[in-house]
Enzyme design. Structure first.
Site, PDB file in Angstrom:
ATOM      1  N   GLU A 111       0.788  -1.031   0.000  1.00 54.35           N
ATOM      2  CA  GLU A 111       0.200  -0.022  -0.047  1.00 54.35           C
ATOM      3  C   GLU A 111       0.721   1.337  -0.111  1.00 54.35           C
ATOM      4  O   GLU A 111       0.472   2.294  -0.731  1.00 54.35           O
ATOM      5  CB  GLU A 111      -0.828  -0.118   1.318  1.00 54.35           C
ATOM      6  CG  GLU A 111      -2.139  -1.097   1.209  1.00 54.35           C
ATOM      7  CD  GLU A 111      -2.943  -1.211   2.227  1.00 54.35           C
ATOM      8  OE1 GLU A 111      -3.990  -1.688   2.164  1.00 54.35           O
ATOM      9  OE2 GLU A 111      -2.458  -0.953   3.539  1.00 54.35           O
ATOM     10  N   GLU A 131      -3.909  -9.900   4.164  1.00 54.18           N
ATOM     11  CA  GLU A 131      -4.669  -9.417   5.073  1.00 54.18           C
ATOM     12  C   GLU A 131      -5.773 -10.236   5.166  1.00 54.18           C
ATOM     13  O   GLU A 131      -6.243 -10.474   6.225  1.00 54.18           O
ATOM     14  CB  GLU A 131      -4.899  -7.882   4.977  1.00 54.18           C
ATOM     15  CG  GLU A 131      -4.155  -7.202   5.256  1.00 54.18           C
ATOM     16  CD  GLU A 131      -3.313  -6.501   4.162  1.00 54.18           C
ATOM     17  OE1 GLU A 131      -2.854  -5.474   4.250  1.00 54.18           O
ATOM     18  OE2 GLU A 131      -3.171  -7.156   3.208  1.00 54.18           O
TER      19      GLU A 131
END
Length: 260
Positions: A111, A131
């Site tokens: 990210e 995740e």
């Protein structure tokens, strides 16, 4: 005392290196340092471009430091002025940032990487959004990824958390270039020097225009620019650099950009 974030000024370019053994994972304190570093870069008129990379050849960044999480650091901790990793939510960052990805970029590291404007990856770099496997949301990737790669590709990467290599990342346009690891920083510096010699007011206008119009219908976006509703566009259109660009073209010479 060692610091998890190293910086080096190379003329008009700032190199920022994550150096937090063993894997360059980021906890809240490191994130706050990164935010301060990039805020200082944003506010320094002498600096034109930043390169973000990491120490070693195995890890760029695996994201959030789960050891810190195990010791009680919450997912909504204070990550500093720029959000997690210093880049993702930093207001007014209108200068080019290059990510030089030297290895594994997972989760929050991925990210942070996609928050850069240009991404150059070493051939051995690998990527994932794992995740899903720990029952949490890759929030920044869920928001950003479908905006610049096909929706169904983004959802598959988010739903499965699978690893993919630099070749696939280049195929989907997640990274701009894939280079041998030995030439990664040389290539990042080459691109940075090219950009550092360019017109800073135009870069600022490009970044603000992208940021402020991406969600708008086309005509509304045009109105934002043509009616000079964006501060960077208004500054550019009233600047000496705007005139310098036209003069240099007419005089068949290289422009001398002053940033004013």
């Amino acid at each position: 005392m060692t610091t998890p974030i190293r910086t080096e000024r190379r003329d008009r370019v700032l190199e920022v290196t994550i150096d937090r053994p063993k894997a360059n994972a980021i906890d809240a304190a490191t994130s706050r340092i990164m935010g301060d570093v990039f805020a200082s870069f944003r506010d320094d008129p002498e600096l034109r471009v930043a390169i973000l990379t990491a120490a070693g050849e195995k890890f760029f960044c695996p994201g959030w430091d789960l050891k810190a999480a195990a010791e009680g650091e919450a997912p909504d901790s204070d990550y500093g002025v720029g959000g997690f990793g210093g880049l993702q939510e930093l207001p007014g960052l209108n200068k080019p940032v290059i990510a030089a990805v030297n290895g594994l970029a997972f989760g929050g590291g991925f990210e942070i990487m996609i928050s850069a404007d240009i991404i150059i990856a070493a051939e051995h770099a690998t990527f994932a959004l794992p995740e899903i496997n720990s029952g949490t949301l890759a929030d920044a990737a869920t928001i950003k990824l479908p905006r610049f790669i096909p929706y169904h590709v983004a959802t598959e990467l988010l739903f499965t958390g699978r690893r993919f290599d630099a070749t696939e990342a280049k195929h989907w346009g997640i990274v701009n270039e894939v280079v041998p690891k030995e030439t990664l920083m040389a290539r990042a510096r080459e691109v940075a020097e090219l950009l550092a010699g360019g017109p800073p007011l135009v870069y600022a206008a490009i970044k603000e225009t992208l940021r402020e119009t991406m969600h708008l219908p086309i005509q509304q976006a045009f109105d934002m620019v043509t009616k000079r509703k964006l501060k960077t566009v208004d500054k550019l259109y009233s600047s000496d650099d705007q005139l310098e660009g036209a003069r240099a073209f007419a005089e068949k010479r290289k422009p001398e950009w002053k940033g004013r």
